[in-house]
Design a protein around this motif. Structure first.
Motif, PDB file in Angstrom:
ATOM      1  N   TYR A 136     -24.048  27.308  35.402  1.00  0.00           N
ATOM      2  CA  TYR A 136     -23.461  27.376  36.752  1.00  0.00           C
ATOM      3  C   TYR A 136     -23.306  25.979  37.325  1.00  0.00           C
ATOM      4  O   TYR A 136     -22.266  25.633  37.898  1.00  0.00           O
ATOM      5  CB  TYR A 136     -24.373  28.210  37.638  1.00  0.00           C
ATOM      6  N   GLY A 142     -20.353  24.148  35.937  1.00  0.00           N
ATOM      7  CA  GLY A 142     -19.092  24.604  36.499  1.00  0.00           C
ATOM      8  C   GLY A 142     -18.937  24.167  37.936  1.00  0.00           C
ATOM      9  O   GLY A 142     -17.869  23.737  38.367  1.00  0.00           O
ATOM     10  N   SER A 200     -12.869  29.090  41.618  1.00  0.00           N
ATOM     11  CA  SER A 200     -14.017  28.950  40.724  1.00  0.00           C
ATOM     12  C   SER A 200     -15.311  29.071  41.505  1.00  0.00           C
ATOM     13  O   SER A 200     -16.253  29.734  41.077  1.00  0.00           O
ATOM     14  CB  SER A 200     -13.942  27.605  40.012  1.00  0.00           C
ATOM     15  N   VAL A 219     -14.477  28.987  35.443  1.00  0.00           N
ATOM     16  CA  VAL A 219     -15.836  28.787  34.943  1.00  0.00           C
ATOM     17  C   VAL A 219     -16.877  29.259  35.952  1.00  0.00           C
ATOM     18  O   VAL A 219     -17.954  29.710  35.591  1.00  0.00           O
ATOM     19  CB  VAL A 219     -16.024  27.308  34.557  1.00  0.00           C
ATOM     20  N   GLY A 220     -16.522  29.181  37.219  1.00  0.00           N
ATOM     21  CA  GLY A 220     -17.470  29.618  38.236  1.00  0.00           C
ATOM     22  C   GLY A 220     -17.828  31.084  38.098  1.00  0.00           C
ATOM     23  O   GLY A 220     -18.959  31.489  38.354  1.00  0.00           O
ATOM     24  N   LEU A 222     -11.904  23.325  34.540  1.00  0.00           N
ATOM     25  CA  LEU A 222     -12.271  24.577  35.211  1.00  0.00           C
ATOM     26  C   LEU A 222     -11.702  25.776  34.468  1.00  0.00           C
ATOM     27  O   LEU A 222     -12.375  26.777  34.254  1.00  0.00           O
ATOM     28  CB  LEU A 222     -11.761  24.581  36.645  1.00  0.00           C
ATOM     29  N   GLY A 252     -13.649  28.152  31.620  1.00  0.00           N
ATOM     30  CA  GLY A 252     -13.725  29.553  31.988  1.00  0.00           C
ATOM     31  C   GLY A 252     -13.309  30.449  30.841  1.00  0.00           C
ATOM     32  O   GLY A 252     -13.853  31.530  30.643  1.00  0.00           O
ATOM     33  N   PRO A 259     -15.848  29.179  27.075  1.00  0.00           N
ATOM     34  CA  PRO A 259     -17.098  28.567  27.536  1.00  0.00           C
ATOM     35  C   PRO A 259     -18.077  28.263  26.413  1.00  0.00           C
ATOM     36  O   PRO A 259     -19.120  27.689  26.667  1.00  0.00           O
ATOM     37  CB  PRO A 259     -17.675  29.641  28.457  1.00  0.00           C
TER      38      PRO A 259
END
Lengths: 361, 505, 101, 530, 163
Positions: free
Chosen positions: B343, B346, B393, B401-402, B483, B487, B490
Motif C-alpha cells: 500500500y 502505491g 488510486s 495500484v491503490g 500507477l 495496478g 503488481p
C-alpha cells in the motif's frame, strides 16, 4: 591541637568530609579569592597608571595614620565607599531581578574554584574542594551559568543601554564558550582524563601543556578574555558606546558585586589556565612536581600556584591597557570564523598524531 | 563496523553537504538545477541500493533468519532495504517537484534540497533502526528537518503557523516518546527491540511499566503516522507547508513511522502483541472514520489530502491487526505487513503525482482551493489525467495500484479476524470509510472535469493553458504509468514486498 | 528509608505531568515550549534512574542524545517563534488561526 | 482499445466515432461467433473469449500455463488461464458457458448500439468514447472472467467512467447529485461484495488446498463446495459472507430499498451511458447472484432467512417501483423506474430456487438488457430533438417521427410484457418457476406485472406518441438514415428473435448451468421440482 | 546524607517545575524561564545523586547554560512582558487538569512499584564515551546531522530578508 584531632576523628566519614569541605570553601573564598580580587583592582590601577605614565592610587595606607604603604589600603577604602554609597533602584526596574542579578553574576565565578587544585596535599587533605572526575565539565557548566547575571541585569534594568549590553554579553559569552570548550579538548585527549588533578599529574611527568598545545592555550586565553568581558572584548560594558552596559543602572554594593564578579571570573580563568597549561602547583625543579609529603612542602606548592596565578592576572591587566576594543562584528567574526575552526583543526591534528603514535607503538 | 553497510545514509548526507557547498559557487539562476543534480545522484544511489551485492547479506551470523546486525541498533535487512528504496524514490520525486517550485522558495533553494536529503537520511536510518536509541535519533532527525521545511516559506504566515504547530505538537510527541522509551528501558533493561520479545521475568509491576511504556511509544509513533488522537497537526501542516514538503511528509515521514511501528510490533512478545493489537485496532477504526468524515467538508486541496491521509493511515493500521490473533500466527502478521508495504508503495506514487500536479496548478501565494482545478482538463489534459489517476488510486478503485493495496489490507484484516469474528465493526468502519472517501475524492474529479457550475469555455479565457517543463512532464507520465502498470502487473512489487517481510514470518 | 528507583520515578512522573499541564493550559508558545522541556527532563531523569539501578549505561547514553536533540529542537523552535513574531507580533497559540475550515 | 483511442487526436471526430464503432462491432461479431460455436467447441482451451476481453480491456494476452480439468467439468469453453498475481492466488482466468455467452452477446449488442447512439455527445467526445470503451471492456471482462478477483476488478472499471460521464455529459439540474448517488450506492454494494469475496476466498483457501494455490477461482470455489459440502461457512466470519454478497450484489442491481439511485442516474445520464448501465452493467449484480450466491445458498447458515428477504425485496421492487413509475412525469424517470421494477422479476426468478425460475431470470436479464438499451436509446434520441422528456410537453410525436415513434411504441409494449417479445417469455418463465415454490407471491406478481406495467407503459405511449401536440414547436426530424436506425433495428430484432425463439438461449444456458447446479447441490437438495 | 539530599533536590525540582507552569505571583515568562533553570539545576543535582556526573555536567552545560539562555534571549528580544493577559479558558483548563491528573495517577500508580536492582558504581565518563564511539556511533553521527540541520534551519528562519 589534641582536642581538635580527637574531635575530628570522632566524626563519621561523612561529617568529616562536610567539615573539611566547609573549611576549604571558607579558606578559598576569604583567604584566597577575595584578597586577590581586592588587590588585583589596586594592581590594575597601578599598572594602568604605569602604562599611561602616571602615578596611580598611592595614598591610602593604614587608616587614621600617616603610613601610606604605597597605596595598599586602597581596596579597603573602595569597599567602604561602595558600602556607604546610596543604593539606588530605578523606579522602572524589575525589582526582583534587579536584586538577584549581581549575586548571580558573582556566584559562578566562585563556584568554579571548587574543582581547582591549588596545591597537592596539606596533611591528609587534598588542596581542592571537590575532586570531581568530570572537573572540567563542571567548570564549563558553571561558567556557562555566569551569563545569567549579565542578562538578568540588563533585563531587570529595563533600560536601553543595559539591555543592549546584556544582549551583547549573552551572544558573546555563548559564542566564546564554544571556542573555549573546543580548545581544551586536545588537552584532555593527551591527558586521557577529565580530572584536573590528573592534568597536573600528566604535566609533572612531562612538559607543560602550554608547550605541547600552544594553539589551545592561545585560543583559551583569548576566549577567557571574552568570557570575562575584559578588554579588548568588553562589548557588554563598553563605556564609549553603552555608557556602562549592563551595569549602567547599578550603584553601591550591587555594582561592587558585578565588579568583584568580573575579577573573580578573572581569577577563575587564570586558575584554569594555570592548571591546564602551566602545570598547576608544580615546578619542574627540586622535586616540586611530586605531591607534597610535608605541610611546608604543601604550602610551598600552594604558593607556587598562586604565583603563577598572579602572573597570569598580570597578563590580563596588561592586555587590557595595551589593546583597543574590538568592534562587535569583528568580535563575532573572530570567535566563529577564526577561533572555532582553529580549535577544531587543533583537535583533528592532535587526534591524528595520537592515532599515529598508537599505531607506531 | 562496516562502512558499506551505512553507505546509503552516508551518501545521502554527503550529497546534502555537497549541495550546500556547491551553492556557494553557483549563480542564483543555476541554483535550482542543483535539484536535478541531487535527484540524479539519488537515482544512482537507488541503483546502487538495488544492486547492493548479495554478499551484504553475508554478515548474517544469526541462523534464525533474523536480520543481520551490524552494530547494535542498525540492520540492513530486506525490510529496511525496501523502505530505503521507497524513501529514495520519494525524495527523487520531491526534488524534481521542488525544481519547479523553486521560485516560490525565496530563502534558499539549495538549503531546501539539502534539508530534503537530510530528512531522507533520517528516514533511511529509521528503516534500519532496531533499538530505541536509533529509533529516537532518526525520528528526531526527520521531525526537526520537517520543522524547518514546513515553515520554509516564511514570508507566508500560514507556512510559519504550520511550522509552529508542527513544532509544538511534534516536540510533545517526542517527549512522550522518550518517556515511553525510558519506561520500556526500565522494564526490560535494554534498549533493543529484541528485549521486548523476551519472556517476562519481572513481577506484574514490571509488566505494567512495560505496557505503559509501550503505549507511550506507540503514541509517539502515532504522531508520526497521524493516527487518530495524534492527528491534530495534520490538516494545518499539510495546508500550510510548501507542496513538496507536504508530499514528502505524507509519504516519507509517515512511511518511516510505519516502518518503525511494524518492526517494533514484530518484536513484541505475544501478550504485548495482543495489547498492541487491540489498541491499534481501536485507533485504526477511529482514524479511518475521523479522517474520512472530516475530509468531507474540505475545500482546500492540500487540507483535503491531509484528512484523506489520516484516513489512509487508518487503513494502513489495519495491516497490524493480525498481531491481535493468536491463531493467525506469524504468517498472518506478515501478510498484514506485506499489505502495508505494498500500500505504501502505491500510495507514494499517487501522492507524489497529486502534489506535483498541485505544484503546477496552484500559483504563488494562492490558496489551494478546489476551484483552482476548474477546467484543468482543458488547461492541461496531462495534469488532469494524472491527477485523476492518482485520485482514483488513492480512492482504491481498480485497476490502479491503490486498489490492490486496499484490497490486500482488507484481506489481511479479514484474515486476521476470521478466526474470531471480533472487530467486525472495524471492517464495517473501513468499508464505510472507503465509501465516504469516494465522495470527497470524486469531488476532486468533479472539480477537474466539470467544475462548479462554471462553463468550461469561460474558464479557458480566464486561465491560460498550463505549460509544463519537460522534466515535470516526464515525472508525471512516469508516475501515472507506474500507477497503472503496478495496478495491472503488481507481481514484481508483490514479490519485493513479500521478500521484505520475510523476516516477519 | 533507602532511596530506590521508584523515588526517582515518581519525581519524574510528576514532573512529566507538570510539563504536560504546562503545554495544555498555557497559551504562550514560549511557555508551552518550556513545559515541553520539563517533559523531556522528566524523561531524562527516569532514564538516568533506570540506568543507575540496572547497571546499564545505555540509558545514560540515551539521555545524552535526548539532551542534544532537545538543544537542536529548541534552537529551531525558538527561531520559528521569532519568525512568527516578526510576522504577526504574537506568540500566543490562540492567535494561530489563519487556517480554519 | 480505449488506450489506442486515447492517442487519436481530439479533433478527428469521425475517426473517433468510427473507431469506437469498429471496436464494438468487432466485439459483437466475436461474441456472436462465440455464442454460436459454444456447442461445438472443444472442451480445451481456446482463445476466443480472451480475445473478446483483450479487445477492450487492458489485460493483454499472456502465456498460458495451467491445464483445465475443472473447466471441462463445469463445461466452460474458450477458457484461458494465466498467472496474474500468483502470490495472491489470483489468475487471469476467462471462459464462457451458456450463461455468460448469452450475457456477452447481449452486452456486445448493447455496446454497439450505445456507441451508435453516442452521437448526441457534442463536446469532448474523445473522452466520452474512451470512457465508453473502458466501460464496455470492463463489463465484458466481468462476464467472461472466471476469477472472482478479476470479476470484481473488471466490474469496478465502470465506476469512474459512469461518474464522469454523468457529470460531464449528463443532463438536468440534478446531475451532480445523481452522479454522486450512483457512485456511492454502487460503491457501497461493491465494498460489500469485495469483503464477501475476500472472505469467500479465504474459506476456499483454507478448506480446499489444491495443488496450485489459489482461492479466488470461481471453479475451485464450486469444486470446494462440491467436495467439502460447504463446511467452513459456520465459523468465524463465515456466516457473514452470504448476506454481504447477497446485499452487495443486490445493491448493484438496485434491489429495493437500495434502488433509488437507478432512476435518477438514468434520467441524468447521457444516452449511451444510460444504455450501457441500465442494459448491461446493472446485470452484473444479477450475474454475481447467480454465479456465486446461488451455489452458496445451500451451505450458508441462515441462508433461507436471507433468501426469503430477497424474495420480498424483489416483490417490493416490482410493486413499489411500478407504482412509483406510474406517477412519473418524465419519460426517463419512468423508464428508469420500470427498469428497476423489471429487476424484481429477476430477483424473484433467482429467489424461486428452481431451475425454471432461474432460466426465466436469465431470459429476463437478456431481454431487459436489450429493452433498456432500446428504450433509453430512443428516449435519448427524443431528448436530442426536443430538449425535454417531460411527457406533458411531448405528444403526437409519432406523426413527426414515424420510425422512432414506432420503435418506442414497440419498446413500451415489450416493457409491459406483450407476447412476442423476449420479455414476455422471460417473465412468464419466472412466474412458472415461482409458482412451484411461492404461489401467493406469484399471484401478486402477475397482477402487478400486468396491471401496473400496462398502466404506466400505455400512459407513456399515449402521452408521448399520440395525443395532441403542444401548440408551438419546431420541426423534429426522425432518424434519418440507416446509421441512425441501425441500433434500434438491431435491438428490436434481437428482442423479437429471442421472444420467438427463446430455446436458442435457454438450451445453451440450461446445459451448462445444470452441471453447476447439480454439483453444488442447489438443484438436488433445495429444489424438488416435482 | 543521600536521602536528605534526594528529598531536597526532589522537592526543589518539583517546586520549581510547578512554578514554571503555575506561578501565582508572576505571569512573566522570564520568571518561568528562571525557574526552569532552577529545575534543570536541581535535576542535575539528582543526576549527581545517581552518580551520573557526566550527564549532570552536560545537563547544566547544555540546558542551563545554553538552552535556557536562548529562551531568555528570545523572551527579552521579543519583550514578552505581560504575555498572558488573556484569561485562561476555564473549560480547557479544567479539562487539561483532569486529563493530566488521570495520567499522573496512572503513571505514578504504575511507576511506584518499580523494582530496584542493586546499584553499583557506574557512570564513568570513559565507559560512556567508549559506548558512544563504538557501539552507538551511528546514532551519534545521525545526531551530528541533526545539529547541522538545526543550524541550517535556524539561519534560514531568522536571517534577514534578501531582496
Amino acid at each position: 591541637m589534641d582536642w581538635l584531632n580527637h574531635y575530628v576523628s570522632g566524626l563519621t566519614a561523612g561529617q568529616q568530609f562536610a567539615l573539611f569541605s566547609l573549611l576549604k570553601v571558607l579558606i578559598a573564598i576569604f583567604v584566597v579569592v577575595l584578597p586577590i580580587v581586592a588587590y588585583t583592582v589596586v594592581a590594575e590601577r597601578r599598572i594602568s597608571a604605569w602604562i599611561q605614565d602616571r602615578v596611580g592610587p598611592n595614598r591610602v595606607g593604614i587608616p587614621f595614620t600617616n603610613i601610606r604603604l604605597w597605596g595598599l589600603g586602597q581596596p579597603l577604602a573602595d569597599g567602604v565607599k561602595f558600602l556607604l554609597k546610596e543604593d539606588f533602584t530605578p523606579a522602572y526596574a524589575r525589582t526582583v531581578y534587579f536584586w538577584i542579578a549581581p549575586m548571580v553574576a558573582m556566584v559562578p565565578a566562585l563556584l568554579t574554584l571548587a574543582v581547582i587544585p591549588f596545591g597537592s596535599q596539606l596533611g591528609a587533605q587534598k588542596v581542592v574542594i571537590a575532586d570531581l572526575n568530570v572537573g572540567i565539565l563542571y567548570t564549563f557548566g558553571i561558567v556557562s551559568l555566569s551569563v545569567y547575571g549579565i542578562v538578568l541585569a540588563g533585563y531587570a534594568s529595563n533600560s536601553k543601554y543595559p539591555f543592549l549590553g546584556s544582549i551583547r554579553a549573552s551572544a558573546q559569552m555563548i559564542s566564546y564558550e564554544i571556542a573555549m570548550g573546543l580548545s581544551v579538548i586536545p588537552v584532555f585527549m593527551l591527558v586521557g582524563d577529565l580530572n584536573l588533578g590528573k592534568v597536573i599529574a600528566y604535566q609533572s611527568s612531562g612538559a607543560w601543556l602550554v608547550f605541547k598545545q600552544p594553539l589551545a592555550f592561545a585560543i583559551f586565553l583569548v576566549a577567557a578574555f571574552a568570557e570575562t568581558n575584559r578588554l579588548p572584548f568588553d562589548m557588554p560594558e563598553s563605556e564609549s558606546e553603552l555608557v556602562g552596559g549592563y551595569h549602567t543602572e547599578y550603584s553601591s554594593m550591587k555594582f561592587a558585586l558585578f565588579f568583584l564578579g568580573e575579577y573573580a571570573a578573572m581569577v577563575a580563568a587564570s586558575a584554569m589556565m594555570v592548571v591546564l597549561f602551566f602545570g598547576g602547583w608544580t615546578l619542574p625543579v627540586a622535586g616540586l612536581d611530586q605531591p607534597a609529603a610535608s605541610l611546608g612542602m604543601g604550602l610551598l606548592q600552594v604558593g607556587i600556584f598562586l604565583g603563577k596565578l598572579i602572573l597570569l592576572m598580570g597578563v590580563f591587566i596588561w592586555v587590557r591597557w595595551m589593546l583597543p576594543r574590538f568592534r562587535y562584528d569583528q568580535l563575532m567574526k573572530l570567535g566563529w570564523k577564526r577561533m572555532v575552526p582553529l580549535a577544531l583543526a587543533n583537535i583533528v591534528v592532535t587526534a591524528t598524531v595520537l592515532f599515529w603514535q598508537s599505531i607506531k607503538s | 563496523m562496516n562502512w558499506m553497510l551505512y553507505s546509503l545514509e552516508i551518501v545521502m548526507v554527503l550529497t546534502g553537504l555537497g549541495i550546500l557547498l556547491l551553492d556557494l559557487g553557483t549563480p542564483a539562476r543555476g541554483k535550482r538545477d542543483l535539484g536535478y543534480l541531487g535527484a540524479f545522484l539519488l537515482g544512482l544511489l537507488l541503483l546502487q541500493s538495488v544492486f547492493l551485492p548479495e554478499a551484504q547479506e553475508g554478515f548474517s551470523l544469526m541462523s534464525s533468519g533474523n536480520s543481520i546486525t551490524a552494530a547494535p541498533g542498525y540492520t540492513l535487512d530486506p525490510f529496511a532495504r525496501y523502505f530505503k528504496h521507497l524513501f529514495i524514490l520519494a525524495a527523487i520525486l520531491v526534488l524534481l517537484m521542488t525544481v519547479d517550485f523553486a521560485d516560490r522558495l525565496r530563502h534558499g533553494v539549495s538549503e531546501f534540497f539539502a534539508l530534503v536529503l537530510f530528512a531522507l537520511a533520517g528516514m533511511s536510518a529509521a528503516a534500519s533502526a532496531t533499538n530505541f536509541i536509533t529509533l529516537f535519533v532518526s525520528i528526531e532527525l526527520i521531525t526537526v528537518t520537517f520543522y524547518v521545511l514546513t515553515s520554509f516559506q516564511r514570508d507566508q504566515f500560514r507556512s510559519l503557523e504550520a511550522g509552529v504547530k508542527y513544532l509544538i505538537l511534534g516536540a510533545a510527541a517526542s517527549a512522550v516518546l522518550v518517556y515511553g522509551i525510558a519506561l520500556i528501558y526500565g522494564a526490560t533493561g535494554s534498549m533493543d527491540f529484541a528485549a521486548l520479545g523476551k519472556e517476562s521475568t519481572g513481577t506484574a509491576a514490571q509488566d505494567y511499566i512495560l505496557q505503559l511504556g509501550l503505549l507511550l511509544v506507540m503514541a509517539g509513533l502515532g504522531f508520526k503516522i497521524a493516527a487518530f488522537p495524534f492527528q491534530i497537526w495534520v490538516p494545518d501542516v499539510y495546508q500550510g507547508a510548501p507542496a513538496p514538503v507536504t508530499a514528502f511528509l505524507a509519504v516519507g515521514s509517515k512511511a518511516a513511522g510505519f516502518a518503525l511501528l511494524m518492526r517494533l510490533c514484530h518484536h513484541l512478545r505475544p501478550d504485548l502483541q495482543a495489547l498492541a493489537g487491540t489498541v491499534l485496532a481501536v485507533l485504526a477504526g477511529l482514524t479511518i472514520l475521523y479522517g474520512s468524515l472530516c475530509a468531507l467538508r474540505q475545500r482546500n486541496l492540500k487540507r483535503l489530502l491531509g484528512y484523506a491521509g489520516i484516513a489512509s493511515a487508518g487503513y494502513l493500521l489495519l495491516g497490524l491487526l493480525a498481531l491481535n490473533t493468536r491463531q493467525g500466527g506469524p504468517t498472518a502478521s506478515a501478510d498484514g505487513c506485506h499489505a502495508m508495504l505494498f500500500y505504501l508503495a502505491g500510495y507514494l506514487f499517487a501522492v507524489m503525482a497529486a502534489f506535483t500536479v498541485i505544484c503546477h496548478v496552484s500559483r504563488d501565494g494562492e490558496d489551494e482551493d478546489l476551484s483552482i482545478l476548474t477546467g484543468l482538463h482543458q488547461r492541461s489534459p496531462l495534469l488532469a489525467t494524472v491527477l485523476t489517476l492518482s485520485i482514483i488510486s488513492m480512492a482504491g478503485i481498480p485497476p490502479l495500484v491503490g486498489f490492490l493495496g486496499k484490497f490486500l489490507l482488507l484481506q489481511s484484516a479479514l484474515g486476521a479476524l476470521a478466526e474470531r469474528g471480533a472487530h467486525l465493526w472495524l471492517i464495517i468502519a473501513a468499508l464505510a470509510g472507503v465509501v465516504i472517501s469516494l465522495y470527497y475524492y470524486f469531488g476532486i474529479l468533479r472539480a477537474i472535469y466539470w467544475g462548479n457550475g462554471i462553463r468550461t469555455d469561460e474558464v479557458v479565457e480566464t486561465r491560460p493553458p498550463i505549460i509544463l517543463p519537460p522534466t515535470a512532464r516526464l515525472t508525471l507520465i512516469a508516475c501515472a504509468l507506474i500507477l497503472v502498470l503496478l495496478g495491472i502487473f503488481p507481481e514484481p512489487l508483490l514479490d519485493l514486498s513479500s521478500r521484505a517481510v520475510e523476516l516477519f514470518r | 528509608m533507602d532511596i530506590g528507583v521508584h523515588h526517582y520515578l515518581i519525581v519524574s512522573a510528576v514532573l512529566f505531568c507538570i510539563g504536560l499541564l504546562g503545554v495544555l493550559i498555557r497559551r504562550g508558545l514560549i511557555e508551552m515550549y518550556m513545559g515541553l522541556e520539563l517533559m523531556l527532563n522528566a524523561a531524562n531523569l527516569a532514564l538516568v534512574a533506570f540506568s543507575r539501578f540496572q547497571n546499564n549505561l545505555e540509558g545514560q547514553l540515551m539521555v545524552f542524545f535526548t539532551i542534544t536533540v532537545a538543544a537542536a529542537e529548541v534552537a529551531v523552535g525558538l527561531a520559528l517563534i521569532v519568525a512568527l513574531y516578526r510576522k504577526r507580533k504574537t506568540t500566543d497559540a490562540t492567535d494561530l488561526t489563519s487556517m480554519k475550515l | 482499445m480505449a488506450v489506442v483511442l486515447m492517442c487519436v487526436p481530439a479533433d478527428r471526430r469521425d475517426l473517433l466515432r468510427r473507431g469506437t464503432l469498429l471496436a464494438t462491432m468487432i466485439s459483437l461479431l466475436t461474441a456472436l461467433l462465440l455464442f454460436l460455436s459454444l456447442e461445438n467447441a472443444p472442451a480445451g482451451p481456446g482463445n476466443l473469449s480472451t480475445a473478446l476481453t483483450a479487445l477492450q480491456s487492458p489485460v493483454p494476452l499472456l502465456n498460458e500455463t495451467a491445464p483445465p480439468p475443472l473447466e471441462a467439468k463445469y463445461q466452460f469453453k474458450f477458457t484461458q488461464r494465466t498467472d496474474w498475481m500468483p502470490s495472491l492466488g489470483i489468475s487471469y482466468h476467462v471462459g464462457t458457458d451458456g450463461l455468460s455467452a448469452a450475457l456477452l452477446l447481449m452486452a456486445t449488442l448493447v455496446a454497439f448500439a450505445a456507441a451508435c447512439c453516442a452521437r448526441d455527445v457534442q463536446r469532448r467526445d474523445k473522452e466520452f468514447y474512451v470512457l465508453l470503451l473502458l466501460m464496455s471492456g470492463g463489463i465484458f471482462g466481468a462476464f467472461a472472467s472466471l476469477d472472482l478477483f478479476g470479476m470484481y476488478l473488471f466490474h469496478e472499471l465502470a465506476l469512474v467512467p459512469t461518474f464522469i460521464m454523468i457529470g460531464v455529459w449528463g443532463r438536468g439540474e440534478d446531475k451532480n447529485y445523481a452522479a454522486y448517488k450512483i457512485t456511492l450506492y454502487l460503491s457501497v454494494g461493491a465494498m460489500l461484495v469485495l469483503a464477501g469475496l475476500i472472505g469467500l476466498a479465504q474459506i476456499v483457501r483454507a478448506k480446499y488446498p489444491p495443488a496450485e494455490f489459489s482461492g479466488y477461482n470461481l471453479l475451485e470455489f464450486y469444486s470446494m463446495l462440491e467436495q467439502t459440502h460447504g463446511t467452513g461457512f459456520n465459523e468465524g466470519l463465515g456466516p457473514l459472507i452470504f448476506p454481504a454478497l447477497l446485499i452487495g450484489f443486490g445493491i448493484l442491481v438496485s434491489l429495493w430499498p437500495f434502488h433509488t439511485w437507478a432512476p435518477m442516474a438514468y434520467a441524468s445520464a447521457p444516452t449511451a451511458t444510460a444504455m450501457m448501465h441500465a442494459g448491461v452493467i446493472k446485470k452484473f449484480g444479477l450475474y454475481g447472484l447467480i454465479r456465486i450466491v446461488l451455489p452458496l445458498h445451500p451451505y450458508a447458515p441462515n441462508a433461507d432467512y436471507w433468501w426469503q428477504l430477497l424474495l420480498w425485496f424483489g416483490l417490493a421492487n416490482i410493486l413499489w417501483c411500478g407504482l412509483v413509475a406510474m406517477r412519473q412525469k418524465d419519460l426517463n424517470w419512468l423508464l428508469g423506474n420500470s427498469s428497476v421494477a423489471h429487476m424484481g422479476f429477476v430477483f424473484l426468478g433467482i429467489a424461486s430456487l428452481n431451475f425454471i425460475g432461474l432460466t426465466g431470470a436469465v431470459l429476463v436479464m437478456v431481454a431487459h438488457g436489450l429493452l433498456a438499451a432500446l428504450a433509453f436509446g430512443l428516449s435519448g434520441h427524443l431528448y436530442a430533438q426536443t430538449k425535454t422528456l417531460e411527457m406533458s410537453k411531448l405528444g403526437g410525436l409519432r406523426r413527426e417521427m414515424p420510425f422512432i415513434g414506432t420503435a418506442l411504441l414497440m419498446a413500451l409494449l415489450a416493457g409491459c410484457g406483450v407476447p412476442g417479445f423476449a420479455n414476455f417469455v422471460g417473465e412468464i418463465t419466472v412466474l412458472f418457476g415461482l409458482w412451484k415454490t411461492q404461489p401467493i407471491v406469484t399471484a401478486i406478481v402477475c397482477w402487478a406485472a400486468l396491471v401496473i406495467g400496462a398502466v404506466y407503459m400505455l400512459r407513456a405511449a399515449r402521452q408521448v406518441l399520440h395525443g395532441p401536440p403542444p401548440a408551438i414547436r419546431p420541426n423534429y426530424t426522425d432518424a434519418r438514415d440507416w446509421s441512425e436506425r441501425l441500433p434500434f433495428v438491431l435491438l428490436l430484432g434481437a428482442l423479437l428473435f429471442f421472444g420467438l425463439f427463446p430455446n436458442w438461449l435457454t438450451e445453451k444456458m440450461n446445459r451448462s448451468y445444470h452441471r453447476i447446479g447439480q454439483s453444488t447441490g442447489m438443484h438436488t437438495t433445495q429444489v424438488s421440482p416435482r | 546524607m543521600h536521602e536528605t539530599l534526594f528529598y531536597i533536590f526532589a522537592a526543589l525540582t518539583l517546586l520549581c517545575g510547578l512554578l514554571v507552569v503555575f506561578n501565582p505571583f508572576s505571569r512573566n515568562p522570564v520568571t518561568s524561564a528562571m525557574f526552569l533553570v532552577l529545575t534543570m539545576i536541581s535535576i542535575s543535582g539528582l543526576f549527581v545523586l545517581l552518580q551520573a556526573y557526566f550527564l549532570a555536567a552536560v545537563q547544566i552545560l547544555v540546558y542551563a547554560g545554553a538552552v535556557m539562555v536562548l529562551f531568555l534571549f528570545v523572551i527579552m528580544l521579543l519583550d514578552l512582558r505581560e504575555s498572558e493577559q488573556r484569561r485562561l479558558k476555564t473549560f480547557s483548563t479544567v479539562l487539561g487538569l483532569a486529563a493530566v491528573g488521570g495520567l499522573a495517577a496512572v503513571m505514578i500508580g504504575t511507576v511506584k512499584h518499580a523494582q530496584a536492582g542493586a546499584a553499583t558504581a557506574i557512570g564513568e565518563t570513559r565507559a560512556l564515551g567508549k559506548l558512544l564511539f563504538t557501539q552507538h556511533l551511528f546514532p551519534f553521527e545521525i545526531i551530528s546531522v541533526l545539529l547541522l540541520v538545526a543550524m541550517v534551519g535556524v539561519i534560514l528562519l531568522s536571517k534577514r530578508e534578501v531582496e
